[in-house]
Scaffold this motif. Structure first.
Motif, PDB file in Angstrom:
ATOM      1  N   GLN A  27     -12.737  -3.461  -1.038  1.00 11.34           N
ATOM      2  CA  GLN A  27     -13.377  -3.596  -2.332  1.00 11.34           C
ATOM      3  C   GLN A  27     -14.190  -2.351  -2.651  1.00 11.34           C
ATOM      4  N   VAL A  28     -14.361  -2.119  -3.957  1.00 18.57           N
ATOM      5  CA  VAL A  28     -15.320  -1.138  -4.441  1.00 18.57           C
ATOM      6  C   VAL A  28     -16.421  -1.912  -5.143  1.00 18.57           C
ATOM      7  N   TRP A  29     -17.666  -1.591  -4.800  1.00 22.31           N
ATOM      8  CA  TRP A  29     -18.806  -2.285  -5.379  1.00 22.31           C
ATOM      9  C   TRP A  29     -19.629  -1.342  -6.237  1.00 22.31           C
ATOM     10  N   LEU A  30     -20.104  -1.843  -7.371  1.00 23.25           N
ATOM     11  CA  LEU A  30     -21.138  -1.163  -8.117  1.00 23.25           C
ATOM     12  C   LEU A  30     -22.462  -1.459  -7.430  1.00 23.25           C
ATOM     13  N   ALA A  31     -23.244  -0.416  -7.184  1.00 20.33           N
ATOM     14  CA  ALA A  31     -24.498  -0.597  -6.462  1.00 20.33           C
ATOM     15  C   ALA A  31     -25.603   0.205  -7.133  1.00 20.33           C
ATOM     16  N   ALA A  32     -26.836  -0.188  -6.881  1.00 20.78           N
ATOM     17  CA  ALA A  32     -28.009   0.527  -7.379  1.00 20.78           C
ATOM     18  C   ALA A  32     -28.628   1.313  -6.231  1.00 20.78           C
ATOM     19  N   ASP A  33     -28.741   2.614  -6.405  1.00 20.13           N
ATOM     20  CA  ASP A  33     -29.415   3.461  -5.424  1.00 20.13           C
ATOM     21  C   ASP A  33     -30.919   3.301  -5.661  1.00 20.13           C
ATOM     22  N   GLU A  34     -31.594   2.616  -4.748  1.00 22.12           N
ATOM     23  CA  GLU A  34     -32.995   2.292  -4.952  1.00 22.12           C
ATOM     24  C   GLU A  34     -33.937   3.431  -4.592  1.00 22.12           C
ATOM     25  N   VAL A  35     -33.378   4.535  -4.103  1.00 23.17           N
ATOM     26  CA  VAL A  35     -34.202   5.713  -3.826  1.00 23.17           C
ATOM     27  C   VAL A  35     -34.210   6.649  -5.036  1.00 23.17           C
ATOM     28  N   LEU A  36     -33.028   6.927  -5.579  1.00 28.82           N
ATOM     29  CA  LEU A  36     -32.921   7.848  -6.714  1.00 28.82           C
ATOM     30  C   LEU A  36     -32.775   7.127  -8.054  1.00 28.82           C
ATOM     31  N   HIS A  37     -32.730   5.792  -8.026  1.00 36.07           N
ATOM     32  CA  HIS A  37     -32.687   4.995  -9.250  1.00 36.07           C
ATOM     33  C   HIS A  37     -31.498   5.376 -10.142  1.00 36.07           C
ATOM     34  N   ARG A  38     -30.336   5.247  -9.573  1.00 35.82           N
ATOM     35  CA  ARG A  38     -29.105   5.492 -10.313  1.00 35.82           C
ATOM     36  C   ARG A  38     -28.040   4.530  -9.829  1.00 35.82           C
ATOM     37  N   ARG A  39     -26.983   4.382 -10.596  1.00 38.97           N
ATOM     38  CA  ARG A  39     -25.882   3.513 -10.201  1.00 38.97           C
ATOM     39  C   ARG A  39     -24.822   4.326  -9.472  1.00 38.97           C
ATOM     40  N   VAL A  40     -24.253   3.728  -8.429  1.00 42.94           N
ATOM     41  CA  VAL A  40     -23.240   4.386  -7.617  1.00 42.94           C
ATOM     42  C   VAL A  40     -22.124   3.397  -7.329  1.00 42.94           C
ATOM     43  N   ALA A  41     -21.037   3.877  -6.747  1.00 45.19           N
ATOM     44  CA  ALA A  41     -19.934   3.034  -6.295  1.00 45.19           C
ATOM     45  C   ALA A  41     -19.829   3.161  -4.776  1.00 45.19           C
ATOM     46  N   VAL A  42     -19.617   2.031  -4.095  1.00 50.24           N
ATOM     47  CA  VAL A  42     -19.551   2.000  -2.634  1.00 50.24           C
ATOM     48  C   VAL A  42     -18.221   1.375  -2.231  1.00 50.24           C
ATOM     49  N   ARG A  43     -17.501   2.030  -1.295  1.00 50.80           N
ATOM     50  CA  ARG A  43     -16.245   1.447  -0.808  1.00 50.80           C
ATOM     51  C   ARG A  43     -15.883   2.006   0.556  1.00 50.80           C
ATOM     52  N   ARG A  44     -15.044   1.249   1.284  1.00 49.12           N
ATOM     53  CA  ARG A  44     -14.424   1.766   2.498  1.00 49.12           C
ATOM     54  C   ARG A  44     -13.297   2.680   2.064  1.00 49.12           C
ATOM     55  N   CYS A  45     -13.282   3.925   2.586  1.00 49.58           N
ATOM     56  CA  CYS A  45     -12.372   4.925   2.023  1.00 49.58           C
ATOM     57  C   CYS A  45     -11.045   5.050   2.737  1.00 49.58           C
ATOM     58  N   GLY A  46     -10.873   4.454   3.913  1.00 50.26           N
ATOM     59  CA  GLY A  46      -9.606   4.552   4.608  1.00 50.26           C
ATOM     60  C   GLY A  46      -9.334   5.922   5.199  1.00 50.26           C
ATOM     61  N   LEU A  47     -10.376   6.748   5.362  1.00 50.90           N
ATOM     62  CA  LEU A  47     -10.236   8.084   5.915  1.00 50.90           C
ATOM     63  C   LEU A  47     -10.986   8.183   7.231  1.00 50.90           C
ATOM     64  N   THR A  48     -10.707   9.227   7.975  1.00 53.91           N
ATOM     65  CA  THR A  48     -11.513   9.520   9.156  1.00 53.91           C
ATOM     66  C   THR A  48     -12.818  10.163   8.710  1.00 53.91           C
ATOM     67  N   MET A  49     -13.794  10.209   9.606  1.00 52.61           N
ATOM     68  CA  MET A  49     -15.055  10.840   9.254  1.00 52.61           C
ATOM     69  C   MET A  49     -14.876  12.313   8.873  1.00 52.61           C
ATOM     70  N   PRO A  50     -14.054  13.109   9.614  1.00 50.66           N
ATOM     71  CA  PRO A  50     -13.849  14.502   9.184  1.00 50.66           C
ATOM     72  C   PRO A  50     -13.235  14.596   7.779  1.00 50.66           C
ATOM     73  N   GLN A  51     -12.276  13.701   7.459  1.00 54.33           N
ATOM     74  CA  GLN A  51     -11.689  13.722   6.131  1.00 54.33           C
ATOM     75  C   GLN A  51     -12.711  13.341   5.060  1.00 54.33           C
ATOM     76  N   ALA A  52     -13.544  12.339   5.365  1.00 59.33           N
ATOM     77  CA  ALA A  52     -14.576  11.926   4.414  1.00 59.33           C
ATOM     78  C   ALA A  52     -15.550  13.071   4.155  1.00 59.33           C
ATOM     79  N   ARG A  53     -15.915  13.801   5.221  1.00 60.14           N
ATOM     80  CA  ARG A  53     -16.819  14.938   5.037  1.00 60.14           C
ATOM     81  C   ARG A  53     -16.143  16.039   4.218  1.00 60.14           C
ATOM     82  N   ALA A  54     -14.848  16.260   4.462  1.00 63.81           N
ATOM     83  CA  ALA A  54     -14.121  17.267   3.683  1.00 63.81           C
ATOM     84  C   ALA A  54     -14.070  16.871   2.213  1.00 63.81           C
TER      85      ALA A  54
END
Length: 457
Positions: free
Chosen positions: A29-56
């Motif tokens: 799933q992709v979720w709409l979320a509220a970033d409570e530190v920077l007060h903005r809306r973001v999207a959160v999901r499992r990306c199906g990538l390895t950590m090196p790919q996610a960093r890239a």
């Protein structure tokens, strides 16, 4: 953190409060979320990538990909926190408003192709390109989303959930990784859906498009069953750009002997993506910092009445504006002009929007990219949001694209370009309602690609 554990009002990583699901597919799933530190809306999901790919992926920073804001380790697969772009998928746009015109579909294609190219350079795969993974932002931005297992924004529609197989290249078996030729086939199937309103019919014989017009040859090349016979990405981009802004008919070109050398002429190739991609740069810093909507309505009205120089023909419906300040630019016939104080040329459509403002800033900035970033830092536009600031091909050229709200409360989109050529700095700014931005792209491309200093001015 498993998908089953995710629920509304849950706080992830101590700062992202889940609000509601945005998309779903398979077990992810992709979720709409509220970033409570920077007060903005973001999207959160499992990306199906390895950590090196996610960093890239997080390092790419391309306007046609969702920006990665954070990477969260998970069980086997990381979670990524992405920017949230209010948008509809291409699949939804076609379902709700009907097939796209070929030029608009080609604009989408340029943006998606650009995203695939930068991802490939970073070694990050995109498992499925399809209409459900192409987002058309409310402000006109075109984004390729869903890196990893495909999702859809409408989980209740079985066709949307099962659509991935219908956009998968014939040489790819389920579960296989993608290749550049396979991605091009998926791009072709996606654009086929955009203009035809449905995916191509599977089979050994390519399904001929019927509504594609100038896009037909591009689709036929992308959908060739043999991967080795498909065009290269650069050939596809060139062909798509010709659909967005077709060259003038051959009979309108002057004979070869009438074409003089273009001394000192600077040709500025406009990036499309959307992309794709449009024009900018205000004639004065105040134009980008006061928040006012500058509508260039001449008093009294005066049409652009240029004298055409023979060495460059224009598409039908355009005419040259030769300015005493030492440059010329092609504008749609019927547009009006006004010279504001300080030497700013304002060109406007009869309805008052869009507008194009051109000026020659005092001095010569040592770095155009830094100059635009400095202008942004001084701005006071209402509801301002950056789309991109980046260098352009060619010497000393950069673009700043943004959205804002004008004094009437209309969401606007602007693109400001700064370039140095023949020892002079030039600033161009195009502004239009954000909702009309995609429809304006063909005009933007013609106008900005035509701009050039006049030798000896």
């Amino acid at each position: 953190m498993a998908d089953a554990e995710m629920a509304p009002d849950q706080v992830v990583a101590g700062r992202y409060r889940l609000l509601r699901p945005l998309a779903t597919g398979g077990t992810s799933q992709v979720w709409l979320a509220a970033d409570e530190v920077l007060h903005r809306r973001v999207a959160v999901r499992r990306c199906g990538l390895t950590m090196p790919q996610a960093r890239a992926l997080a390092r790419i920073g391309d306007p046609h990909l969702l920006g990665v804001l954070d990477v969260l380790p998970g069980d086997g697969e990381p979670w990524i926190v992405m920017e949230y772009v209010p948008a509809r998928s291409l699949w939804q746009v076609v379902r709700e408003t009907g097939p796209l015109e070929p030029a608009r579909a080609a604009t989408v294609g340029v943006a998606v192709l650009h995203a695939l190219t930068v991802m490939g350079s970073a070694g990050v795969p995109h498992v499925d390109v399809e209409p459900a993974t192409v987002l058309i932002g409310d402000a006109g931005r075109i984004v390729l989303s869903d890196v990893g297992p495909p999702l859809t924004g409408d989980s209740a529609d079985a066709d949307a959930v099962r659509g991935s197989a219908r956009y998968r290249a014939p040489e790819r078996a389920p579960g296989d990784g993608s290749t550049p030729p396979a991605d091009l086939w998926s791009l072709g199937a996606t654009l086929f859906h955009a203009v035809e309103g449905r995916p191509p019919i599977a089979g050994e014989t390519p399904d001929p498009p019927r509504r594609a017009g100038r896009l037909t040859a591009v689709l036929e090349g992308l959908l060739r069953p043999d991967p080795s016979e498909r065009p290269s990405p650069s050939e596809v981009e060139d062909a798509l750009r010709r659909v967005v802004a077709p060259p003038p008919p051959a009979e309108e070109h002057p004979p070869a002997e009438a074409v003089p050398p273009a001394s000192g002429r600077y040709r500025w190739a406009v990036l499309a993506a959307v992309t794709v991609i449009a024009a900018a740069a205000a004639g004065a810093a105040a134009a980008a910092t006061t928040g006012d909507d500058h509508r260039a309505v001449p008093r009294p009205p005066a049409p652009a009445t240029p004298s055409v120089r023979p060495h460059q023909a224009l598409p039908r419906g355009y005419a040259w504006w030769n300015d005493p300040a030492g440059f010329r630019v092609a504008v749609p016939r019927g547009w009006r002009h006004r010279h504001d104080p300080g030497g700013v040329l304002a060109l406007t459509a009869p309805a008052g929007l869009p507008t194009l403002r051109i000026s020659r800033p005092a001095g010569r900035p040592p770095d155009v990219l830094t100059a635009l970033t400095t202008e942004e830092s001084r701005g006071r536009l209402t509801a301002y949001r950056r789309v991109r600031i980046e260098a352009l091909p060619g010497p000393s050229a950069a673009v700043w694209e943004f959205t804002f709200q004008n004094s009437a409360g209309v969401v606007m989109r602007g693109q400001r370009r700064l370039l140095i050529t023949d020892g002079h700095a030039y600033a161009l700014e195009w502004r239009a309602p954000a909702a009309a931005w995609p429809a304006n792209l063909p005009t933007v491309t013609v106008v900005l690609d035509s701009f050039e200093p006049v030798a000896g001015a």
